[in-house]
Design an enzyme around this catalytic site. Structure first.
Site, PDB file in Angstrom:
ATOM      1  CG  HIS A 128     -41.485   2.999   1.386  1.00 47.76           C
ATOM      2  ND1 HIS A 128     -41.037   2.246   2.646  1.00 47.76           N
ATOM      3  CD2 HIS A 128     -42.358   2.239   1.070  1.00 47.76           C
ATOM      4  CE1 HIS A 128     -41.534   1.056   2.634  1.00 47.76           C
ATOM      5  NE2 HIS A 128     -42.497   0.988   1.759  1.00 47.76           N
ATOM      6  CE  LYS A 186     -42.431  -9.636   1.927  1.00 47.49           C
ATOM      7  NZ  LYS A 186     -43.428  -9.867   2.969  1.00 47.49           N
ATOM      8  CE  LYS A 234     -44.065  -5.887  -0.472  1.00 46.98           C
ATOM      9  NZ  LYS A 234     -45.166  -6.222   0.101  1.00 46.98           N
ATOM     10  CG  ASP A 249     -46.033  -9.540  -0.615  1.00 47.42           C
ATOM     11  OD1 ASP A 249     -47.129  -9.512  -1.197  1.00 47.42           O
ATOM     12  OD2 ASP A 249     -45.922  -8.992   0.495  1.00 47.42           O
ATOM     13  CG  ASN A 295     -48.321  -5.958  -0.985  1.00 51.60           C
ATOM     14  OD1 ASN A 295     -47.126  -5.530  -1.116  1.00 51.60           O
ATOM     15  ND2 ASN A 295     -48.546  -6.526  -0.048  1.00 51.60           N
ATOM     16  CD  GLU A 353     -45.897 -12.119   2.099  1.00 47.92           C
ATOM     17  OE1 GLU A 353     -44.602 -12.450   2.134  1.00 47.92           O
ATOM     18  OE2 GLU A 353     -46.000 -10.783   2.461  1.00 47.92           O
ATOM     19  CD  GLU A 393     -59.687 -11.731 -10.383  1.00 47.05           C
ATOM     20  OE1 GLU A 393     -58.502 -11.453 -10.176  1.00 47.05           O
ATOM     21  OE2 GLU A 393     -59.774 -12.786 -11.166  1.00 47.05           O
ATOM     22  CG  ASN A 409     -49.000  -8.815   4.815  1.00 50.13           C
ATOM     23  OD1 ASN A 409     -48.260  -9.432   3.757  1.00 50.13           O
ATOM     24  ND2 ASN A 409     -49.145  -7.558   4.681  1.00 50.13           N
ATOM     25  CG  ASP A 417     -46.702  -7.241  12.271  1.00 47.65           C
ATOM     26  OD1 ASP A 417     -46.432  -7.062  13.442  1.00 47.65           O
ATOM     27  OD2 ASP A 417     -46.659  -6.293  11.427  1.00 47.65           O
ATOM     28  CG  HIS A 421     -46.630  -7.507   7.605  1.00 44.23           C
ATOM     29  ND1 HIS A 421     -46.908  -6.758   8.727  1.00 44.23           N
ATOM     30  CD2 HIS A 421     -46.865  -6.807   6.456  1.00 44.23           C
ATOM     31  CE1 HIS A 421     -47.122  -5.659   8.167  1.00 44.23           C
ATOM     32  NE2 HIS A 421     -46.957  -5.618   6.871  1.00 44.23           N
ATOM     33  CG  ASN A 439     -45.880  -2.271   7.736  1.00 45.31           C
ATOM     34  OD1 ASN A 439     -46.597  -2.620   8.378  1.00 45.31           O
ATOM     35  ND2 ASN A 439     -46.147  -2.136   6.464  1.00 45.31           N
ATOM     36  NE  ARG A 442     -46.378   3.285   3.499  1.00 42.62           N
ATOM     37  CZ  ARG A 442     -46.130   1.846   3.324  1.00 42.62           C
ATOM     38  NH1 ARG A 442     -46.073   1.126   4.686  1.00 42.62           N
ATOM     39  NH2 ARG A 442     -45.869   1.418   2.144  1.00 42.62           N
TER      40      ARG A 442
HETATM   41  O1  GKR Z   1     -43.917  -1.248   4.123  1.00 41.75           O
HETATM   42  O2  GKR Z   1     -44.021  -0.947   1.967  1.00 41.75           O
HETATM   43  C1  GKR Z   1     -43.907  -1.701   3.000  1.00 41.75           C
HETATM   44  C2  GKR Z   1     -44.649  -3.082   2.793  1.00 41.75           C
HETATM   45  O3  GKR Z   1     -44.705  -3.330   1.368  1.00 41.75           O
HETATM   46  C3  GKR Z   1     -45.991  -3.079   3.281  1.00 41.75           C
HETATM   47  O4  GKR Z   1     -46.757  -2.239   2.840  1.00 41.75           O
HETATM   48  C4  GKR Z   1     -46.364  -4.534   3.186  1.00 41.75           C
HETATM   49  O5  GKR Z   1     -47.655  -4.668   3.874  1.00 41.75           O
HETATM   50  O6  GKR Z   1     -44.326  -5.586   3.844  1.00 41.75           O
HETATM   51  C5  GKR Z   1     -45.688  -5.491   3.835  1.00 41.75           C
HETATM   52  C6  GKR Z   1     -46.116  -6.877   3.111  1.00 41.75           C
HETATM   53  O7  GKR Z   1     -45.463  -8.078   3.262  1.00 41.75           O
HETATM   54  O8  GKR Z   1     -47.296  -6.964   2.384  1.00 41.75           O
HETATM   55 MG    MG Z   2     -47.147  -9.384   2.212  1.00 39.88          MG
END
Ligand code: GKR
Ligand code: MG
Length: 450
Positions: A32, A210, A212, A240, A242, A265, A271, A294, A318, A344, A346, A426
């Site tokens: 970020h 949670k 990340k 999560d 992602n 998550e 793939e 999400n 969301d 979800h 941000n 962003r």
């Molecule tokens: O804002 O960095 C973030 C989050 O990682 C976001 O990009 C994700 O979309 O929070 C989000 C998620 O739960 O996947």
């Molecule tokens: Mg997520």
């Protein structure tokens, strides 16, 4: 009574872009930046009320909102559904929107998943609630279901901001609040992630966490998950990444943790020619864990395919993606089908926090604890009366409408900060390149693994 009936008329609409400070939070998409941006909508009506809404930042969303002004001003507040319908009918899909959504966490596509008009929906519901003498949650679905909404502690790996000193991340090392003091510093080990969770537990009372992921090698991240479970044996722990892990990696990492994780998550993504909806369905056949998303169900069409394939159990719908009415409609459907709703998030200001409280209060059944990035922004309020998170629960404002009051001075300051920024979109690659020269996003590689 006027020709419109008795609800007030929208007299003016303002869109104010704003910025706030952030930590060097790590995700699959990079690091970020020191600032995040949002857009605030302010409506005034003929009864002298103000209605507000908040949505993601950036020029694309700001322009989309400004283009709606003539469809909103002059309309009766009670016709809010018709106003939104006219916005939808006038909105053309952007040429660059290829419909891929965020199933690969390509951050440049987030602006197409976010729908600007939901900030207008929020402001209109705020006005309607004030006109009718009802809380916003009473205008949604079957009305208010609860007085407080469970939220989770959203844990992040944080990189050392001094490695990107030129970017001027906020320093809070002299704060007297132990969380504020901690949140801008490096936290990259299981021990530091547990300290982060403990500090958040003390300040906000969270028992659900949670982490990340998509940052370090999956095995390393699972060490942090196990350390969290050890520190919070009754806590609900989720990770999560992602969609960063391959199907086989996700199975290898998650299967041994069926009794440690409460849910998982977006463990894997597309793939070998299969979509992430197909791959996640295979993951669910192999691992006995509820799966949240999400990324693969961000609208009704994607949800149709996810539901048909049984790819997910928990949809983090969301309201900034689905709308306020839409989030509640899917929450009702999920509840009827024995599935679970959540949201979800941000980075956001406290207007979104209040909106989460209202939507969470109207969601039927047992929603999963809501995500919120707010803890990373707490203190940068745009409201006089930001809702609080106490004992792990977000308080639902009691006043009518959204139930909160905008502080115009704070709004001006956040707008002045926004106007100083060289870019409003962003970009998680810029800060990342201070950590790893020439770093490029790869949806299949944790960001610090190169
Ligand atoms: O804002 O960095 C973030 C989050 O990682 C976001 O990009 C994700 O979309 O929070 C989000 C998620 O739960 O996947
Ligand atoms: Mg997520």
């Amino acid at each position: 009574m006027s020709e419109y009936g008795s609800t007030p008329i929208v007299k003016s609409m303002k869109v104010v872009p704003v910025a706030g400070y952030d930590s060097m939070l790590m995700t699959l998409s990079g690091a970020h930046a020191p600032f995040f941006t949002r857009n605030i909508v302010i409506l005034e009506d003929s009864a002298g009320h103000q209605g507000i809404g908040e949505i993601h930042g950036g020029d694309y969303t700001c322009e989309a909102l400004r283009a709606c002004e003539s469809l909103v001003v002059g309309q009766p507040v009670g016709k809010y559904r018709g106003i939104l319908d006219s916005i939808h009918k006038h909105t053309k899909r952007a040429k660059e929107d290829d419909g891929e959504g965020i199933q690969s966490l390509d951050i440049s596509k987030l602006k197409f998943v976010v729908k600007a008009e939901w900030a207008i929906e929020c402001a209109l519901l705020d006005l309607l609630g004030q006109a009718l003498g009802l809380q916003m949650c009473d205008l949604l679905g079957d009305g208010k279901q609860r007085d407080k909404v469970e939220t989770l502690g959203y844990l992040f790996y944080v990189s050392d901001k001094n490695k990107a000193a030129k970017l001027n991340y906020l320093d809070e090392s002299s704060s007297s609040d132990s969380w504020f003091k901690m949140r801008r510093n490096e936290m990259l080990t299981p021990e530091k992630i547990v300290e982060q969770a403990q500090c958040l537990h003390e300040k906000y009372g969270f028992r659900n966490f949670k982490l990340k992921g998509g940052v370090l090698d999956g095995h390393e991240e699972m060490k942090a998950v196990c350390a969290l479970k050890k520190a919070f044996p009754n806590g609900r722990i989720n990770i999560d990444p992602n969609g960063a892990w391959s199907l086989s990696e996700a199975i290898e990492l998650c299967k041994p943790l069926e009794n440690v994780l409460t849910y998982i998550e977006d463990p894997c993504g597309p793939e070998a020619g299969y979509s992430s909806r197909e791959i996640m369905a295979e993951f669910k056949n192999a691992v006995k864990l509820p799966v949240a998303t999400n990324m693969i169900a961000t609208d009704w069409r994607q949800f149709y395919h996810s539901a048909a394939l049984k790819s997910v159990d928990i949809v983090l719908a969301d309201p900034h993606f689905w709308g306020f009415g839409g989030s509640i409609r899917i929450a009702q459907l999920l509840n009827d089908w024995g599935l679970t709703w959540g949201s979800h998030s941000n980075n956001h200001f406290d207007i979104t926090l209040a909106a989460f409280a209202q939507v969470g209060a109207a969601a039927p059944g047992k929603p999963t604890a809501l995500d919120t990035h707010w803890i990373w922004q707490d203190g940068q309020n745009l409201l006089d009366d930001a809702p609080r998170i106490v004992d792990g629960y977000l308080e639902v404002p009691e006043k009518f409408g959204l139930g909160v009051t905008l502080n115009m001075k704070k709004l001006e300051e956040a707008n002045a900060l926004y106007n100083k920024l060289p870019s409003h979109d962003r970009n998680d690659a810029e800060a990342m390149q201070y950590l790893i020269p020439n770093w490029k996003f790869d949806s299949k590689k944790p960001c610090l693994v190169r």
